[in-house]
Motif scaffolding. Structure first.
Motif, mmCIF file in Angstrom:
data_model
loop_
_atom_site.group_PDB
_atom_site.id
_atom_site.type_symbol
_atom_site.label_atom_id
_atom_site.label_comp_id
_atom_site.label_asym_id
_atom_site.label_seq_id
_atom_site.Cartn_x
_atom_site.Cartn_y
_atom_site.Cartn_z
ATOM 1 N N LEU A 74 -6.625 1.789 -6.665
ATOM 2 C CA LEU A 74 -6.018 1.547 -7.907
ATOM 3 C C LEU A 74 -5.035 0.585 -7.803
ATOM 4 C CD1 LEU A 74 -5.174 2.905 -10.757
ATOM 5 C CD2 LEU A 74 -3.332 4.332 -9.291
ATOM 6 N N VAL A 75 -5.075 -0.260 -8.667
ATOM 7 C CA VAL A 75 -4.013 -1.657 -8.357
ATOM 8 C C VAL A 75 -3.145 -1.529 -9.398
ATOM 9 C CG1 VAL A 75 -3.683 -4.180 -8.431
ATOM 10 C CG2 VAL A 75 -5.712 -3.126 -7.335
ATOM 11 N N VAL A 76 -1.698 -1.506 -9.094
ATOM 12 C CA VAL A 76 -0.691 -1.605 -10.510
ATOM 13 C C VAL A 76 -0.219 -2.864 -10.162
ATOM 14 C CG1 VAL A 76 1.458 -0.674 -11.221
ATOM 15 C CG2 VAL A 76 -0.140 1.025 -9.803
ATOM 16 N N ASN A 77 -0.318 -3.829 -11.390
ATOM 17 C CA ASN A 77 0.244 -5.137 -11.287
ATOM 18 C C ASN A 77 1.863 -5.122 -11.640
ATOM 19 O OD1 ASN A 77 -2.030 -6.492 -10.841
ATOM 20 N ND2 ASN A 77 -2.839 -6.081 -12.654
ATOM 21 N N PRO A 78 2.268 -6.280 -11.201
ATOM 22 C CA PRO A 78 3.787 -6.367 -11.424
ATOM 23 C C PRO A 78 3.974 -6.181 -12.949
ATOM 24 C CG PRO A 78 3.100 -8.237 -9.923
ATOM 25 C CD PRO A 78 1.817 -7.579 -10.342
ATOM 26 N N PRO A 79 5.194 -5.736 -13.527
ATOM 27 C CA PRO A 79 5.287 -5.843 -15.037
ATOM 28 C C PRO A 79 5.709 -7.199 -15.537
ATOM 29 C CG PRO A 79 7.340 -4.992 -13.977
ATOM 30 C CD PRO A 79 6.310 -5.130 -12.810
ATOM 31 N N MET A 113 0.750 -1.197 0.155
ATOM 32 C CA MET A 113 -0.072 0.123 -0.130
ATOM 33 C C MET A 113 0.733 1.288 0.074
ATOM 34 S SD MET A 113 -3.311 -1.123 0.276
ATOM 35 C CE MET A 113 -4.095 0.591 0.708
ATOM 36 N N ILE A 114 0.657 2.240 -0.843
ATOM 37 C CA ILE A 114 1.209 3.580 -0.793
ATOM 38 C C ILE A 114 0.297 4.561 -0.508
ATOM 39 C CG2 ILE A 114 3.024 2.869 -2.554
ATOM 40 C CD1 ILE A 114 1.415 4.385 -4.681
ATOM 41 N N TYR A 115 0.721 5.690 -0.077
ATOM 42 C CA TYR A 115 -0.126 6.834 0.353
ATOM 43 C C TYR A 115 -1.164 7.121 -0.461
ATOM 44 C CZ TYR A 115 3.287 7.785 3.948
ATOM 45 O OH TYR A 115 4.363 7.517 4.956
ATOM 46 N N SER A 116 -2.437 7.316 -0.153
ATOM 47 C CA SER A 116 -3.538 7.570 -0.796
ATOM 48 C C SER A 116 -3.399 8.810 -1.745
ATOM 49 C CB SER A 116 -5.059 7.576 -0.128
ATOM 50 O OG SER A 116 -4.714 9.038 0.725
ATOM 51 N N ARG A 133 2.500 -6.116 -5.954
ATOM 52 C CA ARG A 133 1.486 -5.391 -6.527
ATOM 53 C C ARG A 133 1.448 -4.034 -5.758
ATOM 54 N NH1 ARG A 133 -1.086 -9.585 -7.136
ATOM 55 N NH2 ARG A 133 -1.052 -9.536 -9.523
ATOM 56 N N ILE A 134 1.215 -3.008 -6.459
ATOM 57 C CA ILE A 134 1.274 -1.727 -5.722
ATOM 58 C C ILE A 134 -0.140 -1.429 -5.600
ATOM 59 C CG2 ILE A 134 1.800 0.539 -5.712
ATOM 60 C CD1 ILE A 134 4.337 -0.290 -7.381
ATOM 61 N N ILE A 135 -0.716 -0.953 -4.550
ATOM 62 C CA ILE A 135 -2.110 -0.486 -4.243
ATOM 63 C C ILE A 135 -2.313 0.984 -3.929
ATOM 64 C CG2 ILE A 135 -4.333 -1.209 -3.287
ATOM 65 C CD1 ILE A 135 -3.352 -4.090 -3.166
ATOM 66 N N GLN A 136 -2.998 1.678 -4.558
ATOM 67 C CA GLN A 136 -3.272 3.170 -3.801
ATOM 68 C C GLN A 136 -4.691 3.484 -3.673
ATOM 69 O OE1 GLN A 136 -2.182 6.676 -6.043
ATOM 70 N NE2 GLN A 136 -1.630 7.558 -4.655
ATOM 71 N N THR A 192 9.239 4.684 -3.405
ATOM 72 C CA THR A 192 8.487 2.971 -3.441
ATOM 73 C C THR A 192 8.488 2.689 -4.789
ATOM 74 O OG1 THR A 192 7.401 3.670 -1.218
ATOM 75 C CG2 THR A 192 6.786 1.441 -2.391
ATOM 76 N N LEU A 193 7.720 3.399 -5.421
ATOM 77 C CA LEU A 193 7.473 3.119 -6.909
ATOM 78 C C LEU A 193 8.781 2.792 -7.516
ATOM 79 C CD1 LEU A 193 4.748 5.513 -7.687
ATOM 80 C CD2 LEU A 193 4.461 3.056 -7.716
ATOM 81 N N GLU A 194 9.758 3.687 -7.487
ATOM 82 C CA GLU A 194 10.978 3.548 -8.296
ATOM 83 C C GLU A 194 11.741 2.160 -7.732
ATOM 84 O OE1 GLU A 194 14.394 6.320 -10.039
ATOM 85 O OE2 GLU A 194 14.429 6.041 -8.019
ATOM 86 N N THR A 195 11.906 2.074 -6.496
ATOM 87 C CA THR A 195 12.577 0.900 -6.002
ATOM 88 C C THR A 195 11.937 -0.318 -6.564
ATOM 89 O OG1 THR A 195 13.231 2.142 -3.866
ATOM 90 C CG2 THR A 195 13.414 -0.219 -4.031
ATOM 91 N N ILE A 196 10.644 -0.608 -6.561
ATOM 92 C CA ILE A 196 10.052 -1.728 -6.657
ATOM 93 C C ILE A 196 10.073 -1.763 -8.251
ATOM 94 C CG2 ILE A 196 7.754 -3.003 -7.039
ATOM 95 C CD1 ILE A 196 6.951 -1.707 -4.285
ATOM 96 N N SER A 197 9.944 -0.943 -9.054
ATOM 97 C CA SER A 197 10.079 -1.162 -10.712
ATOM 98 C C SER A 197 11.589 -1.280 -11.068
ATOM 99 C CB SER A 197 9.409 0.079 -11.207
ATOM 100 O OG SER A 197 10.072 1.241 -11.127
#
Ligand code: SF4
Length: 382
Positions: A43-48, A1-4, A33-36, A21-26
């Motif tokens: 909002l769900v960002v699936n793994p690449p 979970m990232i900040y809303s 899976r990133i969720i906001q 967080t996003l840059e490190t994971i990507s």
């Protein structure tokens, strides 16, 4: 979970933390899976997808592309961007440079996917059969020209790695930075039937050069002898360490070193080619004093930059987040960024040190500077 989303609208610090967080994971092999939260939704960002294998990339490039612009442009005359890339060939995708202002890693990933030699040579043949091809391949490259086939020596180490760059601040000991595959490929392409000239239009990363290595010396020698169209583009971007650190670019001393090698190889090859360095003013951490130092440093080596730009924040980049929040998302320290037009213009003017007639604080002719400020902003310069 990232900040809303709503938290980020109110709190720039939360937005900055989300970016790290996003840059490190990507930048790692990751199935996270990133969720906001956004209002009452998520909002769900699936793994690449995993990065493409050689076979998969070849399959894409072997599709029957027409190599033509969309038909809707047919009656609209020449398209400059198309003319530039019409006879160029992509050798790979991805970039592990990790520059703060660039989005390529966000688009294509940090890991390099390379085409096979056979697939590239097949495209060379297709080019030579085009009715308007005159024998000049204008580029054989990718986001950075000289990353073809480069990857970790031990990919199980890469699988656990979350570095944003394989070459900054130092070239990773696990990176296989051999230029051997490019030496072979360039030779085969330039010796292909119907090809008279192959130039490298994509930027070269000179911070990948270990001059003690035979394959690197051979690469530079061949590059300068056969593959420069008169001007070779490189991107030191600044001269000052305070700014280069924020850009995630290497010390300017590496450019100095490459400049010397370039001039000496040119001489040996009996050529009179130019090195074209790219620079950016007003990047986060760049103050007027840094630009004055840049002007002095370029003057001391007689370099008159032509390819310059004033920083424009680009979404999905570290530099953009610093510009917006005023802080470095990793250290959470405040970072200065020139924001108003007068400051930005004053920074940019320092590139043109060779145009100055009389000194002032910015190193430029006062009247000229004021006139430019007025032209640029519609207001009178300070
Ligand atoms: S281990 Fe080294 S080569 Fe592999 S991804 Fe990390 S920085 Fe790049």
């Amino acid at each position: 979970m990232i900040y809303s989303h709503e938290t980020c609208l109110d709190d720039k610090l939360a937005f900055a933390k989300n970016f790290s967080t996003l840059e490190t994971i990507s930048n790692k092999f990751s199935d996270e899976r990133i969720i906001q939260e956004v209002a009452d939704k998520r909002l769900v960002v699936n793994p690449p997808y995993p990065y493409l294998t050689e076979n998969e990339l070849d399959t894409i490039y072997n599709l029957p592309f027409t190599r033509l612009p969309h038909p809707k442009y047919i009656k609209k005359g020449a398209i400059p961007a198309y003319e530039m890339i019409k006879f160029s060939i992509n050798t790979h995708r991805g970039c592990f440079g990790g520059c703060s202002f660039c989005t390529i890693a966000a688009h294509q990933g940090k890991f390099i996917s390379s085409r096979s030699e056979a697939s590239i040579l097949n495209e060379v043949k297709i080019l030579t059969e085009m009715s308007d091809f005159k024998g000049h391949i204008s580029d054989l490259g990718g986001p950075s020209a000289n990353m073809y086939r480069m990857k970790g020596k031990d990919e199980s180490v890469c699988a656990k790695c979350s570095r944003y760059s394989c070459i900054y601040p130092k070239v990773c000991v696990n990176l296989n930075a051999s230029h051997e595959a490019m030496n072979k490929l360039y030779q085969k392409v330039r010796e292909s039937a119907g090809v008279k000239m192959v130039t490298i239009g994509s930027g070269i990363r000179y911070d990948l050069f270990d001059y003690s290595k035979r394959d690197v010396r051979e690469y530079i020698e061949n590059l300068i002898r056969y593959h420069v169209s008169g001007r070779l583009k490189v991107a030191p971007e600044h001269t000052e360490d305070d700014v280069l650190v924020m850009m995630r670019k290497p010390s300017f001393s590496l450019f100095d070193e490459f400049y010397r090698v370039f001039m000496s190889e040119n001489k040996k090859a009996g050529k009179n080619q130019q090195l074209i360095p790219y620079f950016i003013s007003s990047h986060p951490a760049s103050e007027i004093k840094h630009m004055q130092n840049l002007a002095n440093r370029l003057k001391s080596i007689g370099l008159r930059p032509e390819q310059v730009q004033d920083f424009t924040p680009t979404p999905m980049t570290l530099s953009n987040v610093i510009f917006y929040t005023g802080i470095d998302p990793y250290t959470l320290k405040p970072i200065f960024t020139a924001r108003n037009k007068e400051e930005k213009l004053q920074q940019k003017e320092n590139f043109f040190w060779y145009k100055k007639n009389e000194s002032n604080n910015t190193g430029y002719k006062r009247n000229e500077s004021q006139a430019n400020v007025k032209k640029f902003t519609g207001r009178k310069g300070k």
